[in-house]
Design a protein around this motif. Structure first.
Motif, PDB file in Angstrom:
ATOM      1  N   ASN A 190       0.869  -1.183   0.000  1.00  0.00           N
ATOM      2  CA  ASN A 190       0.000   0.000   0.000  1.00  0.00           C
ATOM      3  C   ASN A 190       0.906   1.233   0.000  1.00  0.00           C
ATOM      4  O   ASN A 190       1.815   1.343   0.815  1.00  0.00           O
ATOM      5  CB  ASN A 190      -0.989  -0.010   1.174  1.00  0.00           C
ATOM      6  N   PHE A 228      -0.938  -0.516  -4.269  1.00  0.00           N
ATOM      7  CA  PHE A 228      -2.295  -0.061  -3.985  1.00  0.00           C
ATOM      8  C   PHE A 228      -2.249   1.252  -3.203  1.00  0.00           C
ATOM      9  O   PHE A 228      -1.957   1.245  -2.008  1.00  0.00           O
ATOM     10  CB  PHE A 228      -3.046  -1.120  -3.170  1.00  0.00           C
ATOM     11  N   CYS A 231      -3.327   4.273  -0.954  1.00  0.00           N
ATOM     12  CA  CYS A 231      -4.240   4.291   0.188  1.00  0.00           C
ATOM     13  C   CYS A 231      -4.111   5.640   0.895  1.00  0.00           C
ATOM     14  O   CYS A 231      -2.996   6.111   1.127  1.00  0.00           O
ATOM     15  CB  CYS A 231      -3.867   3.151   1.135  1.00  0.00           C
ATOM     16  N   LYS A 268      -7.115   3.388  -5.876  1.00  0.00           N
ATOM     17  CA  LYS A 268      -6.944   3.756  -4.470  1.00  0.00           C
ATOM     18  C   LYS A 268      -7.961   2.982  -3.632  1.00  0.00           C
ATOM     19  O   LYS A 268      -9.132   2.894  -3.993  1.00  0.00           O
ATOM     20  CB  LYS A 268      -7.128   5.260  -4.292  1.00  0.00           C
ATOM     21  N   ASN A 320      -9.048   1.188   0.563  1.00  0.00           N
ATOM     22  CA  ASN A 320      -8.905   1.144   2.012  1.00  0.00           C
ATOM     23  C   ASN A 320      -8.317  -0.205   2.377  1.00  0.00           C
ATOM     24  O   ASN A 320      -8.723  -1.237   1.826  1.00  0.00           O
ATOM     25  CB  ASN A 320     -10.261   1.316   2.707  1.00  0.00           C
ATOM     26  N   VAL A 321      -7.363  -0.189   3.295  1.00  0.00           N
ATOM     27  CA  VAL A 321      -6.725  -1.428   3.735  1.00  0.00           C
ATOM     28  C   VAL A 321      -7.177  -1.837   5.136  1.00  0.00           C
ATOM     29  O   VAL A 321      -6.878  -2.931   5.587  1.00  0.00           O
ATOM     30  CB  VAL A 321      -5.182  -1.333   3.681  1.00  0.00           C
ATOM     31  N   THR A 378     -12.547  -2.128   3.613  1.00  0.00           N
ATOM     32  CA  THR A 378     -11.351  -2.827   3.144  1.00  0.00           C
ATOM     33  C   THR A 378     -11.724  -3.745   1.986  1.00  0.00           C
ATOM     34  O   THR A 378     -12.714  -4.461   2.060  1.00  0.00           O
ATOM     35  CB  THR A 378     -10.742  -3.669   4.288  1.00  0.00           C
ATOM     36  N   TYR A 425      -7.299  -7.413   0.579  1.00  0.00           N
ATOM     37  CA  TYR A 425      -6.540  -6.993   1.764  1.00  0.00           C
ATOM     38  C   TYR A 425      -7.015  -7.706   3.031  1.00  0.00           C
ATOM     39  O   TYR A 425      -6.209  -7.989   3.921  1.00  0.00           O
ATOM     40  CB  TYR A 425      -6.527  -5.470   1.920  1.00  0.00           C
ATOM     41  N   ASN A 451       1.403   3.177   5.736  1.00  0.00           N
ATOM     42  CA  ASN A 451       1.764   3.102   4.322  1.00  0.00           C
ATOM     43  C   ASN A 451       3.038   2.274   4.144  1.00  0.00           C
ATOM     44  O   ASN A 451       3.894   2.247   5.018  1.00  0.00           O
ATOM     45  CB  ASN A 451       2.030   4.506   3.761  1.00  0.00           C
TER      46      ASN A 451
END
Length: 163
Positions: A34, A65, A67, A98, A100-101, A106, A110, A128
């Motif tokens: 991310n 990815f 984020c 983009k 959300n992790v 999410t 992930y 990150n």
């Protein structure tokens, strides 16, 4: 195998919002990271690209990815993010939509990575540039902390490429 336990069953969106199946990466060693453009670790783009250049012809892929969940350090659009990474860091590996992790939004990939590659916070990505390494058979080998240099992952990458 059920969908929630097979890396290759996931489909994600790339930066152009096209569907990309993880099945496209069968037989390859994959680093998933991310990323963020305004993070203290952003300079890792250089090292990630260097490691990618070194091993891509041996079956190594990097999936980045963006984020914005950590300190709002990735506020740009997909196009701005790609332009930044490709211009400033000469990135040639794949950049995705983009995401959300952490939290309720999410993406399923992930959730899988966090479950299979449990780290210090177990079910959360800490910051990150958290990196996951996936084997040629789709197993999550390890989660690496944001401050882990991509170059420090090379021994593990080399071992997986030889499998």
């Amino acid at each position: 195998m059920s969908t929630d336990s097979d890396f290759y069953s996931f489909t994600v969106k790339d930066a152009d919002l096209n569907d990309v199946s993880m099945a496209d990466y069968k037989g390859k060693v994959v680093m998933i990271v991310n990323v963020a453009s305004r993070c203290g670790f952003t300079k890792q783009y250089d090292e990630i690209q260097e490691v990618y250049n070194k091993y891509k012809d041996q079956g190594f892929e990097v999936l980045a990815f963006p984020c914005n969940q950590f300190g709002s350090q990735e506020p740009g659009t997909n196009e701005e993010i790609c332009t930044f990474a490709r211009t400033k860091f000469k990135v040639t590996f794949k950049i995705f939509d983009k995401i959300n992790v952490n939290g309720s939004e999410t993406i399923p990939l992930y959730n899988f990575l966090k479950k299979e590659g449990a780290g210090f916070l177990v079910d959360a990505v800490k910051w990150n540039f958290t990196k996951f390494l996936v084997s040629k058979s789709g197993k999550v080998l390890k989660r690496y902390a944001p401050n882990t240099s991509p170059k420090d992952m090379e021994d593990d990458i080399q071992k997986l490429l030889k499998e």
